[in-house]
Motif scaffolding. Structure first.
Motif, mmCIF file in Angstrom:
data_model
loop_
_atom_site.group_PDB
_atom_site.id
_atom_site.type_symbol
_atom_site.label_atom_id
_atom_site.label_comp_id
_atom_site.label_asym_id
_atom_site.label_seq_id
_atom_site.Cartn_x
_atom_site.Cartn_y
_atom_site.Cartn_z
ATOM 1 N N SER A 295 0.841 -1.189 0.000
ATOM 2 C CA SER A 295 0.000 0.000 0.000
ATOM 3 C C SER A 295 0.879 1.242 0.000
ATOM 4 O O SER A 295 2.025 1.221 0.478
ATOM 5 C CB SER A 295 -0.922 0.024 1.225
ATOM 6 N N ALA A 296 0.327 2.333 -0.515
ATOM 7 C CA ALA A 296 1.063 3.594 -0.503
ATOM 8 C C ALA A 296 1.281 4.081 0.927
ATOM 9 O O ALA A 296 2.306 4.695 1.230
ATOM 10 C CB ALA A 296 0.315 4.640 -1.322
ATOM 11 N N SER A 297 0.322 3.813 1.815
ATOM 12 C CA SER A 297 0.483 4.237 3.209
ATOM 13 C C SER A 297 1.647 3.503 3.869
ATOM 14 O O SER A 297 2.381 4.088 4.686
ATOM 15 C CB SER A 297 -0.805 3.999 3.996
ATOM 16 N N ARG A 298 1.841 2.242 3.525
ATOM 17 C CA ARG A 298 2.992 1.477 4.032
ATOM 18 C C ARG A 298 4.295 2.104 3.552
ATOM 19 O O ARG A 298 5.260 2.238 4.315
ATOM 20 C CB ARG A 298 2.865 0.028 3.566
ATOM 21 N N VAL A 299 4.324 2.534 2.300
ATOM 22 C CA VAL A 299 5.513 3.194 1.754
ATOM 23 C C VAL A 299 5.765 4.515 2.465
ATOM 24 O O VAL A 299 6.902 4.844 2.816
ATOM 25 C CB VAL A 299 5.348 3.413 0.240
ATOM 26 N N ARG A 300 4.712 5.259 2.721
ATOM 27 C CA ARG A 300 4.876 6.556 3.390
ATOM 28 C C ARG A 300 5.398 6.387 4.807
ATOM 29 O O ARG A 300 6.167 7.220 5.294
ATOM 30 C CB ARG A 300 3.551 7.323 3.391
ATOM 31 N N ARG A 301 5.016 5.306 5.480
ATOM 32 C CA ARG A 301 5.558 5.048 6.822
ATOM 33 C C ARG A 301 7.062 4.822 6.761
ATOM 34 O O ARG A 301 7.816 5.311 7.612
ATOM 35 C CB ARG A 301 4.864 3.831 7.448
ATOM 36 N N LEU A 302 7.504 4.077 5.752
ATOM 37 C CA LEU A 302 8.941 3.826 5.603
ATOM 38 C C LEU A 302 9.697 5.116 5.272
ATOM 39 O O LEU A 302 10.828 5.312 5.726
ATOM 40 C CB LEU A 302 9.174 2.779 4.515
ATOM 41 N N ILE A 303 9.076 5.987 4.498
ATOM 42 C CA ILE A 303 9.691 7.275 4.202
ATOM 43 C C ILE A 303 9.868 8.080 5.492
ATOM 44 O O ILE A 303 10.930 8.675 5.735
ATOM 45 C CB ILE A 303 8.833 8.063 3.187
ATOM 46 N N ALA A 304 8.841 8.086 6.322
ATOM 47 C CA ALA A 304 8.915 8.812 7.591
ATOM 48 C C ALA A 304 10.046 8.269 8.467
ATOM 49 O O ALA A 304 10.711 9.029 9.183
ATOM 50 C CB ALA A 304 7.583 8.736 8.325
ATOM 51 N N LYS A 320 11.634 4.203 -6.200
ATOM 52 C CA LYS A 320 12.654 4.138 -5.155
ATOM 53 C C LYS A 320 13.736 5.180 -5.383
ATOM 54 O O LYS A 320 14.178 5.856 -4.443
ATOM 55 C CB LYS A 320 13.269 2.741 -5.101
ATOM 56 N N ILE A 321 14.163 5.342 -6.619
ATOM 57 C CA ILE A 321 15.201 6.326 -6.930
ATOM 58 C C ILE A 321 14.716 7.734 -6.604
ATOM 59 O O ILE A 321 15.441 8.551 -6.027
ATOM 60 C CB ILE A 321 15.623 6.216 -8.417
ATOM 61 N N PHE A 322 13.468 8.022 -6.973
ATOM 62 C CA PHE A 322 12.917 9.348 -6.680
ATOM 63 C C PHE A 322 12.898 9.596 -5.171
ATOM 64 O O PHE A 322 13.248 10.685 -4.699
ATOM 65 C CB PHE A 322 11.507 9.471 -7.253
ATOM 66 N N LEU A 327 14.432 12.299 -0.301
ATOM 67 C CA LEU A 327 13.999 11.808 1.010
ATOM 68 C C LEU A 327 13.845 12.938 2.025
ATOM 69 O O LEU A 327 12.817 13.018 2.707
ATOM 70 C CB LEU A 327 14.982 10.756 1.522
ATOM 71 N N ALA A 328 14.839 13.790 2.144
ATOM 72 C CA ALA A 328 14.776 14.857 3.143
ATOM 73 C C ALA A 328 13.594 15.790 2.879
ATOM 74 O O ALA A 328 12.876 16.191 3.808
ATOM 75 C CB ALA A 328 16.085 15.644 3.148
ATOM 76 N N GLN A 329 13.380 16.112 1.636
ATOM 77 C CA GLN A 329 12.273 16.983 1.253
ATOM 78 C C GLN A 329 10.924 16.343 1.583
ATOM 79 O O GLN A 329 10.020 16.985 2.117
ATOM 80 C CB GLN A 329 12.353 17.315 -0.234
ATOM 81 N N LEU A 330 10.799 15.039 1.267
ATOM 82 C CA LEU A 330 9.552 14.340 1.557
ATOM 83 C C LEU A 330 9.309 14.264 3.063
ATOM 84 O O LEU A 330 8.164 14.430 3.516
ATOM 85 C CB LEU A 330 9.609 12.937 0.957
ATOM 86 N N GLN A 331 10.341 14.005 3.836
ATOM 87 C CA GLN A 331 10.176 13.903 5.278
ATOM 88 C C GLN A 331 9.744 15.246 5.900
ATOM 89 O O GLN A 331 9.009 15.264 6.868
ATOM 90 C CB GLN A 331 11.474 13.420 5.921
ATOM 91 N N MET A 332 10.186 16.335 5.292
ATOM 92 C CA MET A 332 9.783 17.659 5.801
ATOM 93 C C MET A 332 8.307 17.917 5.554
ATOM 94 O O MET A 332 7.680 18.689 6.270
ATOM 95 C CB MET A 332 10.620 18.753 5.119
ATOM 96 N N ARG A 333 7.717 17.255 4.552
ATOM 97 C CA ARG A 333 6.297 17.452 4.244
ATOM 98 C C ARG A 333 5.385 16.676 5.177
ATOM 99 O O ARG A 333 4.194 16.984 5.285
ATOM 100 C CB ARG A 333 6.010 17.011 2.806
ATOM 101 N N ILE A 334 5.925 15.620 5.779
ATOM 102 C CA ILE A 334 5.093 14.733 6.611
ATOM 103 C C ILE A 334 4.645 15.448 7.886
ATOM 104 O O ILE A 334 5.430 16.092 8.548
ATOM 105 C CB ILE A 334 5.852 13.434 6.964
#
Length: 334
Positions: A295-304, A320-322, A327-334
């Motif tokens: 699930s996308a939510s499972r992926v978002r948890r791993l990103i966090a 995965k490459i993206f 990663l740092a930018q995505l984590q700041m959005r969470i």
């Protein structure tokens, strides 16, 4: 009207409640960018309306006023003028069925109507222009369709597209257009396109103003919260049936099984109720990794958690490459 002022907010809410609007959830009120009101000689509110992006909301006119129609026209006209000042030439309203004719009288076109509400649009470009653009992407007589948020695109999404591509001559993948997700619309479009680039009979399309996710449909005029999901899911399905199906020759709609979300289950059922038998709805079993569905939510948890290695079996290499690169930018959005 400045709703940040407690007295103004109370006056606004009391007026709307007197006109039968009882729902003021934060998800409905917080997106409001501007609210206007008309007042009588005794400084009593007699009409109001609000803007949330290109959507007109919370429009109400005092029922017993002899100038009801004129007040309604003034409120809608002023809201449209303020949108024009912002450079917005295309806009929507969601309303109760009994008010659809009133909006049609001032230039709106009804796109979909269900028992509890309707969706109308006005301005340009409209839905015909959008669908003409999609048709211009190719000359397919018949196609299957998938609508996904893809926040982000996973191997579960990939399996859904693979099944549809195998069973049909052509497949449209519509990516929901909204920027409230962790991944922005342009990012999600990019990842879906990269993730299915090898499937030559698949066309990835931005859902535009029409495929924004049913949960985003305003429901402030629905008196019972238990009816909101039914209204939103059936309105979304009806819009797809009445416009997308005939314009694009959609013969099949594919959705993923959702064992843990009652809302998504309700949506899948609404699609079946509304689209079939004209368009067959096929539910595909979710792909699993480690006894848990991808699930996308499972992926978002791993990103966090910053666990990029844990993504290996959940997302295509392009996703995965993206994520690694941002990663740092995505984590700041969470």
């Amino acid at each position: 009207m400045y709703l940040s002022d407690p007295m103004t907010m109370r006056q606004w809410k009391e007026f709307l409640e007197s006109q039968g609007i009882q729902e003021f959830r934060s998800s409905e009120v917080e997106p409001l960018e501007e609210t206007i009101g008309l007042f009588d000689e005794d400084d009593r509110l007699v009409a109001t309306g609000s803007l949330a992006g290109p959507i007109l909301k919370y429009i109400a006119v005092r029922h017993y006023d002899s100038e009801h129609s004129a007040l309604f026209n003034r409120i809608v006209g002023e809201l449209v003028a303020r949108l024009a000042d912002r450079g917005v030439a295309h806009y929507f309203v969601f309303t109760k069925p009994r008010y659809i004719a009133s909006f049609e009288h001032v230039g709106f076109t009804c796109l979909a109507r269900v028992e509890r509400g309707g969706l109308l649009e006005s301005g340009m470009p409209g839905i015909d222009t959008y669908l003409e653009h999609v048709r211009d992407l190719g000359g397919w007589q018949a196609s299957a369709a998938i609508v996904m948020n893809a926040n982000p695109f996973t191997l579960g999404h990939r399996r859904l597209v693979e099944v549809a591509a195998h069973d049909n001559e052509h497949v449209y993948v519509f990516v929901v257009h909204e920027n409230r997700s962790l991944f922005a619309t342009d990012e999600r479009l990019r990842l879906v396109r990269e993730g299915v680039a090898d499937l030559k009979n698949v066309t990835v399309v931005d859902g535009g103003d029409y495929l924004i996710g049913f949960a985003a449909f305003p429901a402030y005029f629905i008196p019972s919260s238990k009816d909101v999901i039914d209204y939103q899911t059936r309105l979304d399905a009806t819009l797809f049936r009445d416009w997308f199906v005939p314009a694009l020759g959609i013969t099949h709609r594919y959705v993923g099984q959702e064992p843990y979300s009652s809302t998504t289950q309700a949506y899948n059922q609404a699609l079946k109720d509304v689209l079939e038998p004209r368009t067959k709805v096929t539910v595909i079993e979710r792909r699993q990794v480690g006894q848990e569905p991808i699930s996308a939510s499972r992926v978002r948890r791993l990103i966090a958690q910053g666990d990029v290695d844990g993504l290996e079996d959940l997302v295509p290499p392009t996703t995965k490459i993206f994520i690694q690169d941002h990663l740092a930018q995505l984590q700041m959005r969470i």
